[in-house]
Design an enzyme around this catalytic site. Structure first.
Site, PDB file in Angstrom:
ATOM      1  N   TYR A  28      47.380  31.865  47.046  1.00  0.00           N
ATOM      2  CA  TYR A  28      48.018  32.392  45.842  1.00  0.00           C
ATOM      3  C   TYR A  28      49.316  31.633  45.575  1.00  0.00           C
ATOM      4  CZ  TYR A  28      44.894  36.457  46.482  1.00  0.00           C
ATOM      5  OH  TYR A  28      43.798  37.280  46.646  1.00  0.00           O
ATOM      6  N   PHE A  51      41.572  44.703  31.758  1.00  0.00           N
ATOM      7  CA  PHE A  51      40.744  45.131  30.631  1.00  0.00           C
ATOM      8  C   PHE A  51      40.657  46.645  30.531  1.00  0.00           C
ATOM      9  CE2 PHE A  51      36.675  46.270  28.698  1.00  0.00           C
ATOM     10  CZ  PHE A  51      36.743  45.580  27.504  1.00  0.00           C
ATOM     11  N   GLY A 109      39.748  45.898  36.290  1.00  0.00           N
ATOM     12  CA  GLY A 109      39.025  44.902  35.508  1.00  0.00           C
ATOM     13  C   GLY A 109      39.930  43.808  34.973  1.00  0.00           C
TER      14      GLY A 109
END
Length: 336
Positions: free
Chosen positions: A58, A232, A229
């Site tokens: 990351y 989302f 999500g």
């Protein structure tokens, strides 16, 4: 907040953890703010969200250093989880490759310890299985790190039940991390309604099995990433992403699939309205109710959103809500 155990032999952690990836790369990278991210990590620990999830790739080490800058000062409060087994080739494009060779694993653990600024890692995941190296060889190298005292527990990421069995025969699997949300239900197995597109390392078309149930049966925690999500399911995203944002090229966010996926969000919003809560809280509560061994790790760069997420740990969905959410259609588009 409510507590759950990170494997049958592991420590107690908050029912929600904190996914830290988005503080360094993947989403809205032009808006990266290390000072603000450190405040979120500190606020999480203050609130009892003590499972902090990071990985070597990351930001090519940036995220481990960021997490360590806070957790290193509050070591007794934090349960640090990181991952090895992926190597960054190009940071700008997030291109990487898998490397599960034992010598690479040994070096990677030492590098992670140095970046985190700690003398041991509480939970170390194999980020992805390297198809060119026997899983048992990689897992044995990881088990060696436990014996040396560098690592407390071992986990796997994005694997099938058969792969988990292989590893577990060598050394106990304490946790499995995979994507699980209302629009990605692959870890629930073929019986999980509305299954999405699998990305586990099994042959194409092979069911990975009910990984959530495997964890329950073997005393392991199941740690869902992206339980919202990738934003989302919060219902707050617009249609524009900067080019560096992972979602700009993600099939599920494309114009071709966005309208179809709105069907999922409409149900989440309807349940949230009936229960007078936020859509994100409904989505997190659904994941939490998949089992007491499930510890989701939603990510955020906002203290306000962190506190909203924490409130979801106390939300219990009734039978009507669960039935509606279980019945949402499968997501349109693959998840990568």
């Amino acid at each position: 907040m409510r507590r759950r155990r990170l494997s049958s032999a592991g420590p107690e952690v908050g029912a929600l953890g904190l996914g830290c990836m988005g503080m360094s790369w993947g989403y809205r990278e032009s808006m990266r703010d290390d000072a603000a991210a450190e405040r979120v990590v500190s606020a999480a620990l203050d609130a009892g969200v003590n499972l902090l999830d990071t990985a070597a790739v990351y930001g090519d080490g940036h995220n481990e250093r960021l997490v360590g800058s806070v957790a290193g000062r509050r070591r007794d409060e934090a349960v640090i989880a990181t991952k090895v087994g992926l190597v960054v080739d190009d940071l700008a494009t997030r291109r990487m490759h898998r490397d599960g060779r034992p010598d690479t694993i040994r070096r990677a653990v030492q590098d992670s310890l140095a970046r985190l600024g700690v003398d041991h890692i509480d939970l170390l995941y194999l980020h992805r299985v390297d198809p060119d190296v026997p899983l048992t060889d990689t897992w044995a190298a990881l088990a060696e790190q436990v014996r040396l005292g560098n690592v407390g527990m071992l986990g796997l990421s994005e694997v099938s039940c058969s792969q988990a069995e292989q590893a577990h025969a060598v050394h106990p699997v304490a946790a499995i991390q995979s994507e699980l949300s209302l629009w990605t239900r692959d870890p629930l197995g073929a019986a999980g309604s509305g299954r999405g597109s699998g990305e586990q390392d099994e042959p194409a078309g092979t069911d990975p099995g009910d990984v959530v149930a495997w964890c329950a049966a073997h005393g392991a925690a199941f740690v869902p990433f992206a339980p919202l999500g990738r934003g989302f399911l919060t219902g707050t995203l617009d249609d524009s992403f900067e080019p560096s944002d992972f979602r700009a090229s993600n099939p599920r966010f494309s114009a071709a699939h966005r309208a179809a996926n709105e069907r999922i969000l409409r149900t989440v919003r309807a349940v949230a309205e009936r229960m007078a809560v936020q859509p994100a809280q409904v989505a997190l509560a659904w994941v939490l109710q998949q089992g007491e061994h499930v510890v989701p790790i939603p990510g955020t760069t906002s203290v306000g959103h962190l506190l909203d997420n924490i409130a979801a740990a106390g939300l219990v969905l009734d039978a009507e809500a669960l039935a509606a959410l279980d019945a949402v259609p499968a997501a349109a588009g693959s998840r990568y």
